[in-house]
Design an enzyme around this catalytic site. Sequence first.
Site, PDB file in Angstrom:
ATOM      1  N   SER A  26       0.837  -1.196   0.000  1.00  0.00           N
ATOM      2  CA  SER A  26       0.000   0.000   0.000  1.00  0.00           C
ATOM      3  C   SER A  26       0.882   1.259   0.000  1.00  0.00           C
ATOM      4  O   SER A  26       1.707   1.437  -0.880  1.00  0.00           O
ATOM      5  CB  SER A  26      -0.942  -0.056   1.206  1.00  0.00           C
ATOM      6  OG  SER A  26      -1.920   0.938   1.142  1.00  0.00           O
ATOM      7  N   ASP A  60      -6.276  -4.269  -1.517  1.00  0.00           N
ATOM      8  CA  ASP A  60      -5.190  -3.815  -0.652  1.00  0.00           C
ATOM      9  C   ASP A  60      -4.292  -4.968  -0.194  1.00  0.00           C
ATOM     10  O   ASP A  60      -4.762  -5.948   0.388  1.00  0.00           O
ATOM     11  CB  ASP A  60      -5.817  -3.110   0.550  1.00  0.00           C
ATOM     12  CG  ASP A  60      -4.818  -2.722   1.614  1.00  0.00           C
ATOM     13  OD1 ASP A  60      -3.696  -2.355   1.249  1.00  0.00           O
ATOM     14  OD2 ASP A  60      -5.163  -2.788   2.803  1.00  0.00           O
TER      15      ASP A  60
END
Length: 295
Positions: free
Chosen positions: A45, A164
């Site tokens: 991320s 994610d």
Amino acid sequence: MNTIQATPHALVVEGGAMRGIFASGVLDAFLENSYLPFDFAIGVSAGATNLIGYLSGNYGRSHKIITQYSRDPHFINFSRFTHGGHLTDIDWLWRTTARYLPLNLLKYEQRQIPLYATTTNLETGKAEYIKVTRNNIMPLMEATCALPIAYRHNPTIQGVAMSDGGIADSIPVLEAYRRGARNITVILSKPLGFHKSDTKLPWLIKSMFHDHPAFADAVMTRANRYNDALDFINNPPSDCTITVIAPNEQFQVGRLTRNLNKLEQGYLQGKQAGHRICGIIPCEGENCGSTSLVA
């Protein structure tokens, strides 16, 4: 005469949205000291977006992204979210910063320190570690940052829906070890001593992701993998040394913090930690098995 061959050195950077300001400070300090001793890097991320700026030599880029562009209502917008839109518009953020803060991808390629961005396969719930190239960087950075629910789009990489990377592997230190690294530097986004709690309301998680049951399972078991990574960091194998850089207890930045003063303080704390770490020489050879902590 025997030649001692250095073991591979990996850099692993955790995500955490706005908490990535700490890692941006660490990595800018690395650039100030021309400190790039790594054979490869793995980011998750915001950790991945921080790393590509570092490996491309774009000093200050991540700091500006977090303190300026990420505070823009185009990125974080609670009103939009309540009306069915994104809470965090990753696509807008990446495309805007790519335009106004272009990366030096030629330098990234010339350095030959590959970056692997961590994503979570929506169908399998498993982590995938995908090498960043100039051809896949746009969808890949969108995918690794695509926080479920907050970002309502599921990016695809080669036709596979991703989410994610922090869901499947928040701190990919075990993956670095599996790839041969025996010196591992880890930049965390929470103070030392933090442990993740089990997911509350599992029935709600199953309901929200009923079309992707394996992904729902990954969300519910995330804390186990997170804490396993921390246990590995604190008790590395005898052939591995791990250097941990983490914010201290004065770090006041949360995932969606937009207070500029808090962000700047977090950045300076990261820079101070980064400058300190540049003087640490990782252990070489067999039977190292140690963990160094910098906060």
